[in-house]
Design a protein around this motif. Structure first.
Motif, PDB file in Angstrom:
ATOM      1  N   GLU A 250       0.858  -1.187   0.000  1.00  0.00           N
ATOM      2  CA  GLU A 250       0.000   0.000   0.000  1.00  0.00           C
ATOM      3  C   GLU A 250       0.894   1.237   0.000  1.00  0.00           C
ATOM      4  O   GLU A 250       1.683   1.442   0.921  1.00  0.00           O
ATOM      5  CB  GLU A 250      -0.909  -0.005   1.227  1.00  0.00           C
ATOM      6  CG  GLU A 250      -1.933   1.115   1.250  1.00  0.00           C
ATOM      7  CD  GLU A 250      -2.882   1.008   2.410  1.00  0.00           C
ATOM      8  OE1 GLU A 250      -3.113   2.033   3.085  1.00  0.00           O
ATOM      9  OE2 GLU A 250      -3.379  -0.113   2.673  1.00  0.00           O
TER      10      GLU A 250
ATOM     11  N   LYS B 284       2.939  -1.087   4.285  1.00  0.00           N
ATOM     12  CA  LYS B 284       2.404   0.236   3.949  1.00  0.00           C
ATOM     13  C   LYS B 284       3.545   1.243   4.010  1.00  0.00           C
ATOM     14  O   LYS B 284       4.377   1.201   4.923  1.00  0.00           O
ATOM     15  CB  LYS B 284       1.310   0.631   4.937  1.00  0.00           C
ATOM     16  CG  LYS B 284       0.138  -0.320   4.985  1.00  0.00           C
ATOM     17  CD  LYS B 284      -0.846   0.045   6.084  1.00  0.00           C
ATOM     18  CE  LYS B 284      -1.505   1.392   5.846  1.00  0.00           C
ATOM     19  NZ  LYS B 284      -2.532   1.683   6.876  1.00  0.00           N
TER      20      LYS B 284
ATOM     21  N   LYS C 119       5.079   5.399   2.463  1.00  0.00           N
ATOM     22  CA  LYS C 119       4.943   6.642   1.712  1.00  0.00           C
ATOM     23  C   LYS C 119       6.294   6.933   1.083  1.00  0.00           C
ATOM     24  O   LYS C 119       7.311   7.000   1.777  1.00  0.00           O
ATOM     25  CB  LYS C 119       4.526   7.795   2.632  1.00  0.00           C
ATOM     26  CG  LYS C 119       4.373   9.126   1.918  1.00  0.00           C
ATOM     27  CD  LYS C 119       3.973  10.227   2.899  1.00  0.00           C
ATOM     28  CE  LYS C 119       3.857  11.570   2.195  1.00  0.00           C
ATOM     29  NZ  LYS C 119       3.492  12.660   3.145  1.00  0.00           N
TER      30      LYS C 119
END
Length: 263
Positions: free
Chosen positions: A67, A122, A124
Motif C-alpha cells: 500500500e 504500507k 509513503k
C-alpha cells in the motif's frame, strides 16, 4: 482373643477351613496411570506446537500486500526478503530500518502481520521537489531537503536545476538543504516566470544556500537571499524592471532590503 483361639482350634480339629479377615486396601491404579499420562500429553502437545510454529509451512509468509509503494525495486526486494520466512519471527522495526537504508526513497513505512501467512507493507515514498547537481552527479530532492535518488543528467530545458558551485559530496539519504530553502525555491520558480514573462535557465548556489542565483533569458541573473521574504524581493524586482528594464544587462541583486543593485 481367647474366643478366637478356641474357634481356630475347633475348626482345625474338625478339618474346616478358617479365614481371618483384614482391612481392605485399595491401590490407586487409575491415578498412577493418569499421573504418568499428563506429562506425556504435555510433551506431545508442546512438540506439536513447536513443530507448527518453527518447522511447518503454516506460518511461512506466502503473500505480501503493498500500500503506497509504487517503486518496483522496493516491492521486489521485500518479496525476496520476506516470502518463505516465518511470520512470527519477523521483527518489523529491524526490517523496516534495513529497508529504508537500502531505499532512501521511503519516507515512512509500517509492516503489519496478517496471521497466519500474509504481510501488509504500507509506506509513503518521497516525491521530487527539485533537482540538485554537484560534481557531475545529480539527485532528486524532496521537500524536506533530502537527496533520495541519484539520476542521470536532467534535461534543463524542462526543469530548473540547481547547481552547487561548492561541489559538496552528496550521499543518498543526506539532508542537503533546509526545508525553508526548498520552499523558497519552489515559490520563486512558480511565481517569477509567470509574473514577469521570463524563462529561467538554471539556478546556482555558492558558499551558502542563502544566496540563490537564477539565470534567465540571455544569461542575465536574479540574485535572491533565501533567508528573507520572497514577496518583498519580488516587489523590489517589479519596481526595478518597471523603471530600469532596458539598463539591466547582467544582473539584479535583491539581497539588501530597501536597495537593489543592478548592472
Amino acid at each position: 482373643m481367647l474366643g478366637i483361639g478356641r474357634q481356630m482350634n475347633e475348626k482345625r480339629n474338625s478339618g474346616e477351613k478358617f479365614y481371618l479377615s483384614t482391612p481392605r486396601i485399595e491401590f490407586p491404579k487409575e491415578k498412577l496411570k493418569i499421573k504418568f499420562l499428563k506429562p506425556l500429553l504435555i510433551v506431545l502437545l508442546a512438540g506439536f506446537v513447536v513443530y507448527e510454529v518453527v518447522f511447518s509451512s503454516f506460518f511461512r509468509i506466502k503473500a505480501i500486500n503493498f500500500e503506497g509503494i509504487e517503486t518496483q525495486q522496493i516491492r521486489q526486494a521485500a518479496e525476496e526478503d520476506l516470502i518463505g520466512k516465518n511470520i512470527l519471527f519477523i521483527l518489523p522495526g529491524n526490517y523496516l530500518q534495513k529497508l529504508s537504508k537500502n531505499f532512501p526513497a521511503l519516507q515512512e513505512a509500517s509492516l503489519i502481520r496478517g496471521l497466519p501467512n500474509t504481510i501488509l507493507l504500507k509506506a509513503k515514498e518521497r516525491s521530487q521537489s527539485l533537482i540538485w547537481c554537484s560534481k557531475n552527479s545529480c539527485f532528486e530532492v524532496d521537500n524536506d531537503g533530502i537527496a533520495f535518488k541519484k539520476i542521470g543528467k536532467p534535461d534543463e530545458n524542462k526543469v530548473v536545476v540547481i547547481h552547487d558551485l561548492k561541489g559538496e559530496t552528496v550521499n543518498l539519504a543526506d539532508k542537503i538543504l533546509p526545508k525553508s530553502f526548498v520552499a523558497f525555491f519552489l515559490d520563486a520558480v512558480d511565481q517569477i516566470p509567470k509574473k514577469f514573462q521570463i524563462n529561467f535557465k538554471k539556478a546556482e548556489v555558492e558558499e551558502t544556500t542563502f544566496k540563490l542565483t537564477f539565470y534567465y533569458d540571455d544569461n542575465r541573473q536574479l540574485i535572491f537571499d533565501t533567508s528573507q521574504s520572497l514577496d518583498n524581493q519580488i516587489f523590489a524586482l517589479q519596481q526595478t524592471l518597471d523603471q530600469k528594464k532596458d539598463d539591466i544587462k547582467q544582473y539584479i541583486d535583491l539581497r539588501v532590503p530597501g536597495l537593489v543593485y543592478y548592472k
